[in-house]
Design an enzyme around this catalytic site. Structure first.
Site, mmCIF file in Angstrom:
data_model
loop_
_atom_site.group_PDB
_atom_site.id
_atom_site.type_symbol
_atom_site.label_atom_id
_atom_site.label_comp_id
_atom_site.label_asym_id
_atom_site.label_seq_id
_atom_site.Cartn_x
_atom_site.Cartn_y
_atom_site.Cartn_z
ATOM 1 N N SER A 117 0.981 -0.722 0.251
ATOM 2 C CA SER A 117 -0.227 -0.250 -0.134
ATOM 3 C C SER A 117 0.793 1.316 -0.095
ATOM 4 O O SER A 117 1.663 1.956 -0.547
ATOM 5 C CB SER A 117 -0.874 0.084 1.084
ATOM 6 O OG SER A 117 -2.095 1.058 0.966
ATOM 7 N N ASP A 171 -9.733 -4.924 -4.562
ATOM 8 C CA ASP A 171 -9.613 -3.841 -2.633
ATOM 9 C C ASP A 171 -10.563 -2.406 -3.086
ATOM 10 O O ASP A 171 -11.228 -1.574 -4.072
ATOM 11 C CB ASP A 171 -8.007 -3.834 -3.896
ATOM 12 C CG ASP A 171 -7.073 -2.690 -2.529
ATOM 13 O OD1 ASP A 171 -7.815 -1.624 -1.858
ATOM 14 O OD2 ASP A 171 -6.040 -2.761 -2.349
ATOM 15 N N HIS A 202 -7.639 -5.344 0.355
ATOM 16 C CA HIS A 202 -6.601 -5.244 0.385
ATOM 17 C C HIS A 202 -5.948 -5.762 1.642
ATOM 18 O O HIS A 202 -5.943 -5.651 3.230
ATOM 19 C CB HIS A 202 -6.648 -3.534 0.792
ATOM 20 C CG HIS A 202 -5.775 -2.200 0.826
ATOM 21 N ND1 HIS A 202 -5.292 -2.414 -0.340
ATOM 22 C CD2 HIS A 202 -5.413 -1.874 2.006
ATOM 23 C CE1 HIS A 202 -4.263 -0.759 -0.177
ATOM 24 N NE2 HIS A 202 -4.247 -0.575 0.769
#
Length: 220
Positions: A117, A171, A202
């Site tokens: 991320s 996600d 995610h």
């Protein structure tokens, strides 16, 4: 002088001659991916040092200014204005970690930059600008930050570096389409992207860990 980021270190064998510098996501810390190391099942002859730094604590605009570990401020979801100063500050922190591995005898060609991320965004941003050729860049559930700045700022040494990008099709934090757009932008500059998609949100899944392990064995 840039301050050294505090970090967790795990060595798979004595006297490591390779390093993976792994950056966590927003609100996590360096312990987040500690359990992944044994799951990778890397052979001891690779002699890898995993370095998981802890991001600085800072206010995050998206979370109503709450202070948490973050590599840079998130101003809004889905793109738009970016915290360039924060991204470049974290780039400098990651560069200090690369320099420390070099001082410890690890060649640049044996260093992988990795991240999830937000951490993956910093790994991409830094690795593609680093002056010496690296072993590879591992970018999980992430996107290319400051994309318009990469063409004039990229390092020729790392434009063709092995680059592994993976993303969950479900996600809802960083939609996969944003990651796909980043992939297209990277390939447009000549980057060689190994791309994977998984049926997950995610997060990280077992199939992805197996693919990462195979990729690491290949680049190291």
């Amino acid at each position: 002088m840039t301050q050294q980021a505090p970090a967790l270190e795990i060595e798979t064998a004595p006297s490591p001659d390779a390093a993976v510098l792994g950056l966590h996501g927003l609100g996590a810390d360096g312990h987040d991916f500690e359990p992944v190391v044994p799951q990778l099942g890397l052979p001891p002859q690779l002699r890898v040092r995993f370095v998981f730094p802890h991001a600085p604590v800072r206010p995050v605009t998206l979370n109503m200014g709450m202070r948490m570990r973050a590599w840079y401020d998130i101003l809004q979801l889905g793109g738009g204005r970016e915290d360039e100063a924060g991204i470049r500050e974290s780039q400098a922190l990651l560069e200090t970690l690369i320099a420390r591995e070099r001082r410890r005898g690890v060649a640049a060609q044996r260093i992988v930059l990795a991240g999830f991320s937000q951490g993956g965004a910093v790994a991409l941003h830094t690795g593609l600008r680093h002056a010496e050729r690296l072993a590879g860049i591992l970018a999980l559930s992430t996107y290319l930050p400051l994309a318009a700045r990469l063409a004039p700022e990229h390092s020729a040494a790392n434009l063709g570096v092995p680059l592994f990008m993976a993303h969950g099709r479900f996600d809802d934090i960083i939609p996969i389409e944003r990651a796909r757009q980043s992939r297209v932008a990277l390939e447009g500059l000549g980057c060689k992207v190994e791309w994977r998609e998984y049926a997950m949100p995610h997060a990280v899944c077992g199939e992805e860990i197996a693919d990462i392990a195979a990729w690491l064995r290949g680049v190291l």
